[in-house]
Design an enzyme around this catalytic site. Structure first.
Site, PDB file in Angstrom:
ATOM      1  N   GLY A  33       1.149  -1.400  -0.110  1.00 16.14           N
ATOM      2  CA  GLY A  33      -0.001  -0.231  -0.218  1.00 16.14           C
ATOM      3  C   GLY A  33       0.903   1.040  -0.004  1.00 16.14           C
TER       4      GLY A  33
ATOM      5  N   GLY B  91      -0.280  22.732   1.916  1.00 19.12           N
ATOM      6  CA  GLY B  91      -0.679  22.682   2.944  1.00 19.12           C
ATOM      7  C   GLY B  91       0.430  21.881   3.352  1.00 19.12           C
TER       8      GLY B  91
ATOM      9  N   GLY C 153       1.508  20.632   6.234  1.00 17.12           N
ATOM     10  CA  GLY C 153       0.757  19.285   7.324  1.00 17.12           C
ATOM     11  C   GLY C 153       1.908  18.410   7.368  1.00 17.12           C
TER      12      GLY C 153
ATOM     13  N   ARG D 216      -6.148  13.458   3.169  1.00 19.67           N
ATOM     14  CA  ARG D 216      -5.933  13.014   2.127  1.00 19.67           C
ATOM     15  C   ARG D 216      -7.767  12.189   1.976  1.00 19.67           C
ATOM     16  NH1 ARG D 216      -2.028  10.136   0.264  1.00 19.67           N
ATOM     17  NH2 ARG D 216      -2.850   8.171   0.270  1.00 19.67           N
TER      18      ARG D 216
ATOM     19  N   ALA E 166      -0.540   4.164   9.218  1.00 21.38           N
ATOM     20  CA  ALA E 166      -0.574   3.049   9.594  1.00 21.38           C
ATOM     21  C   ALA E 166      -0.314   2.166  10.488  1.00 21.38           C
ATOM     22  CB  ALA E 166       1.061   2.521   8.544  1.00 21.38           C
TER      23      ALA E 166
ATOM     24  N   HIS F 288      22.140   4.773  31.367  1.00 16.92           N
ATOM     25  CA  HIS F 288      22.886   5.923  30.938  1.00 16.92           C
ATOM     26  C   HIS F 288      24.343   6.081  30.812  1.00 16.92           C
ATOM     27  CE1 HIS F 288      24.421  10.118  32.182  1.00 16.92           C
ATOM     28  NE2 HIS F 288      25.632   9.374  32.400  1.00 16.92           N
TER      29      HIS F 288
HETATM   30  P1  NAD Z   1      -2.610  17.124   6.423  1.00 11.93           P
HETATM   31  O1  NAD Z   1      -3.879  17.453   6.941  1.00 11.93           O
HETATM   32  O2  NAD Z   1      -1.958  16.519   7.638  1.00 11.93           O
HETATM   33  O3  NAD Z   1      -2.362  19.072   5.994  1.00 11.93           O
HETATM   34  C1  NAD Z   1      -3.521  19.458   5.216  1.00 11.93           C
HETATM   35  C2  NAD Z   1      -2.614  20.704   5.131  1.00 11.93           C
HETATM   36  O4  NAD Z   1      -3.290  21.955   4.411  1.00 11.93           O
HETATM   37  C3  NAD Z   1      -3.490  21.372   7.013  1.00 11.93           C
HETATM   38  O5  NAD Z   1      -2.557  21.950   7.554  1.00 11.93           O
HETATM   39  C4  NAD Z   1      -4.273  22.367   5.638  1.00 11.93           C
HETATM   40  O6  NAD Z   1      -4.634  23.302   6.809  1.00 11.93           O
HETATM   41  C5  NAD Z   1      -3.873  22.398   4.706  1.00 11.93           C
HETATM   42  N1  NAD Z   1      -4.953  23.271   3.886  1.00 11.93           N
HETATM   43  C6  NAD Z   1      -5.815  22.599   3.048  1.00 11.93           C
HETATM   44  N2  NAD Z   1      -6.339  23.187   2.178  1.00 11.93           N
HETATM   45  C7  NAD Z   1      -5.642  24.162   1.569  1.00 11.93           C
HETATM   46  C8  NAD Z   1      -5.496  24.851   0.524  1.00 11.93           C
HETATM   47  N3  NAD Z   1      -6.413  25.564   0.242  1.00 11.93           N
HETATM   48  N4  NAD Z   1      -4.341  25.753   1.207  1.00 11.93           N
HETATM   49  C9  NAD Z   1      -3.680  26.007   1.761  1.00 11.93           C
HETATM   50  N5  NAD Z   1      -3.428  24.724   3.227  1.00 11.93           N
HETATM   51  C10 NAD Z   1      -4.867  23.821   3.181  1.00 11.93           C
HETATM   52  O7  NAD Z   1      -2.822  16.260   5.648  1.00 11.93           O
HETATM   53  P2  NAD Z   1      -1.111  15.217   5.574  1.00 11.93           P
HETATM   54  O8  NAD Z   1       0.073  16.628   5.349  1.00 11.93           O
HETATM   55  O9  NAD Z   1      -1.483  15.494   3.440  1.00 11.93           O
HETATM   56  O10 NAD Z   1      -1.408  14.182   5.701  1.00 11.93           O
HETATM   57  C11 NAD Z   1      -1.698  13.531   5.726  1.00 11.93           C
HETATM   58  C12 NAD Z   1      -2.647  12.278   6.364  1.00 11.93           C
HETATM   59  O11 NAD Z   1      -1.361  11.083   6.353  1.00 11.93           O
HETATM   60  C13 NAD Z   1      -2.933  12.663   8.215  1.00 11.93           C
HETATM   61  O12 NAD Z   1      -3.062  12.413   9.033  1.00 11.93           O
HETATM   62  C14 NAD Z   1      -1.272  12.593   8.337  1.00 11.93           C
HETATM   63  O13 NAD Z   1      -1.147  12.283   9.881  1.00 11.93           O
HETATM   64  C15 NAD Z   1      -1.184  10.954   7.552  1.00 11.93           C
HETATM   65  N6  NAD Z   1       0.545  11.337   8.036  1.00 11.93           N
HETATM   66  C16 NAD Z   1       1.145  10.896   8.783  1.00 11.93           C
HETATM   67  C17 NAD Z   1       2.421  10.702   8.537  1.00 11.93           C
HETATM   68  C18 NAD Z   1       3.594   9.776   9.583  1.00 11.93           C
HETATM   69  O14 NAD Z   1       2.500   9.730  10.724  1.00 11.93           O
HETATM   70  N7  NAD Z   1       4.226  10.305  10.147  1.00 11.93           N
HETATM   71  C19 NAD Z   1       2.814  11.139   7.830  1.00 11.93           C
HETATM   72  C20 NAD Z   1       2.541  11.221   6.275  1.00 11.93           C
HETATM   73  C21 NAD Z   1       1.312  11.549   6.464  1.00 11.93           C
END
Ligand code: NAD
Length: 495
Positions: free
Chosen positions: A40, A196, A198, A289, A337, A461
């Site tokens: 996946g 974004g 995020g 997503r 995951a 330690h």
């Molecule tokens: P996210 O939800 O973390 O971040 C998306 C960001 O885009 C948000 O902050 C949102 O406010 C912003 N946004 C949305 N529309 C926008 C716009 N028009 N203009 C500007 N900003 C905008 O989504 P992601 O980074 O795509 O990740 C997806 C999912 O995958 C999340 O749930 C994340 O937790 C998961 N993920 C987890 C890990 C990890 O655990 N390390 C790694 C990768 C992804």
């Protein structure tokens, strides 16, 4: 070959393949359908390949800081294509391993896209058609017209999620890249715009800035990494700014214009209505997503989805249709995951024991930015909202000898406990190796431990986990390697 099974799993990501293996281990005749590649998103386009690049990014940083450690390099360059090939090798090894494990456990693999057809005449079996897909996990393709119909008493939907897009902003692989494309870039970009701020955008972006790429981040919300502990985010934000990254908060992207190869204009609009244009090589679209349900024909068997398209399930992961289950990203919640894998195990084990359900107390998470952020359980605010009386213990990595020897002692461990019972409720960490450190606290919370339990546990330690021990001592104002005032305990506070 018989096409009737006890359990059929649709999707071989970290939710689906784990569920299939456990089902086979428990003696169920099991099949799995995968339309693309084994493993996946996580193994092919997410957790694993991104971490391969991010880990290398840390090495690149070390080389650049070499002088600090007395390491003098005459000549250094990153061969990006070679790095990308190395990453691809890791993915191949892991995805191959998944196929091998499935086969070794006696799971039948069908290559193709699963589409619900309906029920058997007696209603006992769900019928799923396997539609040939071009992209099979081992590179072979079925001849058209020989599609199988698989029947199973229980079906687990584990089809995951795909990148969200907007009607005016679609991933095209040239001016707008998705996370998948960004993981295969072979020319180091001079400048990128991350749309974004995020998890995905900042993880991948952090790798590119280590290659020397300039980066600007456009984030709709007032902070990056929305929903993450503010104090932890401040550490990341400070470092990004120090590295020259421009953050445009409360700003949205209105359009991306392609201006020939390797040149794009990103048009943005701020909250106050003012507009700007940023020139870059390409933009990375990481705005969340959405569930992958499009090809499933869920309506043929009546499986309900919620407003945002996620499949609805109960605490045993069963949908509104008896015998049809769903796990992982396709049901929403935290898109992690390890959550999907846990749901896969709980779902299958629930077939044998009706008392098994998702009663997870502590779901850890980690964000592989620089430095890493990780957490588990409550924040102070959410603990208070849930009726606890939270007290915080905190220890900076600067007080930890091992952290200093890593060359980067930025960050801290923050623990949240209940004042009355001392029970651990949550932890938020930022700093070196915190993606690994969070597990100790996860175990403690899962077992109902108190901060005193953690504080009294001997920690080796010199190691980074000593910071956790000191943060636990700090819950009562008793950390040894930082000076702090003793905090009142429940009895003293409420006397
Ligand atoms: P996210 O939800 O973390 O971040 C998306 C960001 O885009 C948000 O902050 C949102 O406010 C912003 N946004 C949305 N529309 C926008 C716009 N028009 N203009 C500007 N900003 C905008 O989504 P992601 O980074 O795509 O990740 C997806 C999912 O995958 C999340 O749930 C994340 O937790 C998961 N993920 C987890 C890990 C990890 O655990 N390390 C790694 C990768 C992804």
């Amino acid at each position: 070959m018989s096409k009737q099974f006890d359990v059929l799993v649709i999707g071989a990501g970290p939710g689906g393949y784990v569920a299939a293996i456990r089902a086979a281990q428990l003696g169920y005749k099991t099949a799995i359908i995968e339309g693309h590649k084994m493993g996946g998103e996580c193994l092919n386009y997410g957790c694993i390949p991104s971490k391969a690049l991010i880990s290398t990014g840390h090495v690149i940083d070390k080389v650049h800081e070499g002088e600090k450690y007395g390491l003098m390099f005459e000549k250094f360059r990153v061969d990006l294509p070679k790095l990308i090939d190395w990453k691809a090798g890791i993915v191949k090894q892991l995805t191959g391993g998944v196929a091998t494990l499935l086969k070794a456990n006696g799971v039948t693999i069908f290559q193709g896209t699963g589409e619900f057809e309906g029920f058997s005449a007696d209603g006992k079996f769900k019928k799923v058609k396997v539609v040939s897909s071009v992209d099979s996990y081992d590179g072979t393709q079925k001849a058209p017209g020989v599609d199988d119909v698989v029947e199973a008493e229980r079906v687990i939907i584990a089809t995951g999620s795909t990148s969200a897009e907007f009607s005016h902003l679609k991933i095209n692989g040239t001016s707008i890249l998705g996370s998948k494309d960004a993981l295969d870039v072979r020319d180091t970009p001079k400048k990128i715009v991350v749309i974004g701020g995020g998890v995905i955008g900042l993880e991948l972006g952090s790798f590119f800035i280590k290659l020397g790429t300039q980066m600007e981040v456009v984030e709709f919300a007032p902070q990056i990494l929305t929903g993450t502990d503010r104090e932890c985010v401040d550490v990341i934000q400070k470092r990004l700014v120090k590295k020259g990254v421009q953050l445009h908060l409360e700003t949205k992207v209105t359009a991306v214009e392609e201006k020939g190869k390797g040149k794009a204009l990103v048009h943005v609009e701020r909250k106050d209505g003012s507009k700007a244009t940023i020139e870059c090589d390409w933009a990375l679209l990481t705005v969340g997503r959405k569930p992958r349900t499009a090809n499933l024909n869920l309506d043929r068997i009546g499986v309900k989805v919620g407003d945002r398209g996620f499949i609805e399930v109960n605490s045993r992961l069963e949908t509104n249709v008896a015998g049809v289950y769903a796990i992982g990203d396709v049901i929403g919640g935290a898109m992690l995951a390890h959550k999907a894998s846990k749901e896969g195990l709980v779902c299958v084990e629930g077939f044998k024991d009706a008392n098994v359900s998702m009663d997870v107390r502590a779901l850890p998470w980690a964000i592989f930015v620089d430095p890493e952020i990780a957490g588990v359980g409550h924040t102070e605010e959410s603990a208070r909202a849930a009726g606890w009386d939270p007290v915080v213990g905190k220890c900076p990595f600067a007080a930890n000898g091992r952290a200093l020897t890593t060359g980067d002692a930025t960050g801290f461990v923050k623990l949240i406990a209940d004042r009355k019972t001392d029970r651990l409720l949550g932890a938020h960490l930022v700093g070196p190796e915190v993606s690994n450190l969070v597990q100790e606290i996860t175990m403690a919370i899962e077992m109902g431990a108190t901060s005193e339990d953690v504080a009294r546990t001997v920690h080796a330690h010199p190691t980074l986990p000593e910071t956790i021990m000191e943060a636990a001592e700090s819950v009562h104002g008793m950390a040894v390697h930082i000076f702090e005032r003793k905090k009142p305990k429940a009895a003293e506070t409420h006397a």
